[in-house]
Design a protein around this motif. Sequence first.
Motif, PDB file in Angstrom:
ATOM      1  N   GLN A 196       0.901  -1.145  -0.147  1.00  0.00           N
ATOM      2  CA  GLN A 196       0.044  -0.032   0.103  1.00  0.00           C
ATOM      3  C   GLN A 196       0.610   1.170   0.002  1.00  0.00           C
ATOM      4  O   GLN A 196       0.489   2.378  -0.527  1.00  0.00           O
ATOM      5  CB  GLN A 196      -1.076   0.042   1.268  1.00  0.00           C
ATOM      6  CG  GLN A 196      -2.150  -1.064   0.872  1.00  0.00           C
ATOM      7  CD  GLN A 196      -2.851  -1.163   2.210  1.00  0.00           C
ATOM      8  OE1 GLN A 196      -2.571  -0.256   3.092  1.00  0.00           O
ATOM      9  NE2 GLN A 196      -3.550  -2.153   2.282  1.00  0.00           N
ATOM     10  N   LYS A 197       2.044   1.292   0.494  1.00  0.00           N
ATOM     11  CA  LYS A 197       2.876   2.195   0.325  1.00  0.00           C
ATOM     12  C   LYS A 197       3.263   2.861  -1.224  1.00  0.00           C
ATOM     13  O   LYS A 197       3.712   3.898  -1.256  1.00  0.00           O
ATOM     14  CB  LYS A 197       4.348   2.191   1.014  1.00  0.00           C
ATOM     15  CG  LYS A 197       3.762   1.711   2.615  1.00  0.00           C
ATOM     16  CD  LYS A 197       5.226   1.457   3.478  1.00  0.00           C
ATOM     17  CE  LYS A 197       4.826   1.369   4.827  1.00  0.00           C
ATOM     18  NZ  LYS A 197       5.980   0.623   5.597  1.00  0.00           N
TER      19      LYS A 197
ATOM     20  N   ARG B 259      -2.094   7.398  -5.360  1.00  0.00           N
ATOM     21  CA  ARG B 259      -3.040   8.298  -4.806  1.00  0.00           C
ATOM     22  C   ARG B 259      -3.424   7.804  -3.649  1.00  0.00           C
ATOM     23  O   ARG B 259      -3.683   6.519  -3.462  1.00  0.00           O
ATOM     24  CB  ARG B 259      -4.262   8.558  -5.816  1.00  0.00           C
ATOM     25  CG  ARG B 259      -3.745   9.293  -7.099  1.00  0.00           C
ATOM     26  CD  ARG B 259      -5.129   9.270  -8.213  1.00  0.00           C
ATOM     27  NE  ARG B 259      -5.380   7.941  -8.405  1.00  0.00           N
ATOM     28  CZ  ARG B 259      -6.706   7.545  -8.650  1.00  0.00           C
ATOM     29  NH1 ARG B 259      -7.764   8.263  -8.232  1.00  0.00           N
ATOM     30  NH2 ARG B 259      -7.102   6.363  -8.872  1.00  0.00           N
ATOM     31  N   PRO B 260      -3.978   8.783  -2.620  1.00  0.00           N
ATOM     32  CA  PRO B 260      -4.440   8.154  -1.404  1.00  0.00           C
ATOM     33  C   PRO B 260      -5.907   7.638  -1.504  1.00  0.00           C
ATOM     34  O   PRO B 260      -6.748   7.974  -2.525  1.00  0.00           O
ATOM     35  CB  PRO B 260      -4.581   9.259  -0.357  1.00  0.00           C
ATOM     36  CG  PRO B 260      -4.611  10.586  -1.273  1.00  0.00           C
ATOM     37  CD  PRO B 260      -3.864   9.982  -2.779  1.00  0.00           C
TER      38      PRO B 260
ATOM     39  N   LYS C 144     -10.990   8.388   2.204  1.00  0.00           N
ATOM     40  CA  LYS C 144     -11.165   8.351   3.621  1.00  0.00           C
ATOM     41  C   LYS C 144     -12.311   8.353   4.405  1.00  0.00           C
ATOM     42  O   LYS C 144     -12.794   7.790   5.386  1.00  0.00           O
ATOM     43  CB  LYS C 144     -10.171   9.506   4.112  1.00  0.00           C
ATOM     44  CG  LYS C 144      -8.812   9.709   3.615  1.00  0.00           C
ATOM     45  CD  LYS C 144      -7.739   9.447   4.838  1.00  0.00           C
ATOM     46  CE  LYS C 144      -6.382   9.731   4.390  1.00  0.00           C
ATOM     47  NZ  LYS C 144      -6.080   8.557   3.442  1.00  0.00           N
TER      48      LYS C 144
ATOM     49  N   LYS D 273      -9.139  -0.667   0.836  1.00  0.00           N
ATOM     50  CA  LYS D 273      -7.536  -0.817   0.683  1.00  0.00           C
ATOM     51  C   LYS D 273      -7.299  -2.105  -0.187  1.00  0.00           C
ATOM     52  O   LYS D 273      -6.509  -2.124  -0.871  1.00  0.00           O
ATOM     53  CB  LYS D 273      -6.938  -0.670   1.680  1.00  0.00           C
ATOM     54  CG  LYS D 273      -7.036   1.102   2.365  1.00  0.00           C
ATOM     55  CD  LYS D 273      -5.882   1.049   3.597  1.00  0.00           C
ATOM     56  CE  LYS D 273      -5.943   2.409   3.944  1.00  0.00           C
ATOM     57  NZ  LYS D 273      -5.428   2.752   5.203  1.00  0.00           N
TER      58      LYS D 273
ATOM     59  N   TRP E 266      -8.214  -0.924  -3.860  1.00  0.00           N
ATOM     60  CA  TRP E 266      -7.589   0.360  -4.375  1.00  0.00           C
ATOM     61  C   TRP E 266      -6.249   0.247  -5.215  1.00  0.00           C
ATOM     62  O   TRP E 266      -5.411  -0.407  -4.722  1.00  0.00           O
ATOM     63  CB  TRP E 266      -7.454   1.132  -3.103  1.00  0.00           C
ATOM     64  CG  TRP E 266      -6.860   2.590  -3.590  1.00  0.00           C
ATOM     65  CD1 TRP E 266      -5.826   3.131  -3.593  1.00  0.00           C
ATOM     66  CD2 TRP E 266      -7.841   3.487  -4.050  1.00  0.00           C
ATOM     67  NE1 TRP E 266      -5.678   4.454  -3.762  1.00  0.00           N
ATOM     68  CE2 TRP E 266      -7.127   4.654  -4.340  1.00  0.00           C
ATOM     69  CE3 TRP E 266      -8.965   3.564  -4.475  1.00  0.00           C
ATOM     70  CZ2 TRP E 266      -7.744   5.862  -4.765  1.00  0.00           C
ATOM     71  CZ3 TRP E 266      -9.738   4.949  -4.892  1.00  0.00           C
ATOM     72  CH2 TRP E 266      -9.042   6.022  -5.027  1.00  0.00           C
TER      73      TRP E 266
END
Length: 185
Positions: free
Chosen positions: A13-14, A18-19, A22, A76, A79
């Motif tokens: 995930q790092k 793009r985030p 949230k 996540k 994603w």
Amino acid sequence: MSLFGDGLDAAVQKAFTRPAPKSAGAQMRYLVKQLGSTKAVARMLRISQRTVERYVKNQIRKPRPNLAARLDREVKSRWQPQIRAKARQKAATTDGIVVDVHARLGYTAPIGTTDQDRIRHLTVALPPQHAARLFDAQQQGAGDDRLRELTAEALKEVYFQDDGRRAGSLQEVQINDVIHLDFEL
């Protein structure tokens, strides 16, 4: 909770460019888009379809803690799948993976040698073949125990045996009582 599996996921995930969404509404909208319907999202999250619809319309903004955790985990895990695949492929073919472990490490060795387990803090760069083994096992649904064994085998070969240059009679390394574990691509 899967300590080793979650650690590998966090390392991948790092690599996201793009985030991930949230807010609860944005996360629900993303899941509805991915799964195609509010009914499928409701079934996956074990909540009512009407609740999903209310999150999508921002009528509800703050989910319960257990729902927030499930929602975050599901978003996540879906994603940027292509970025995730590229990061795994790069680690498995060229870069390898770095493991930072603070745990009780023990090993099996021949009689007459010191095989007392003790707490160690190791940060070791594992070559690509070990990263490939870890990611393949994770993709095939291996449990935390299997990922722990594979990590221990990698530490045995790379750290304890120094790729065959020492401790040739070392038979097995065990990772117990993990205090801290982190993987880095």
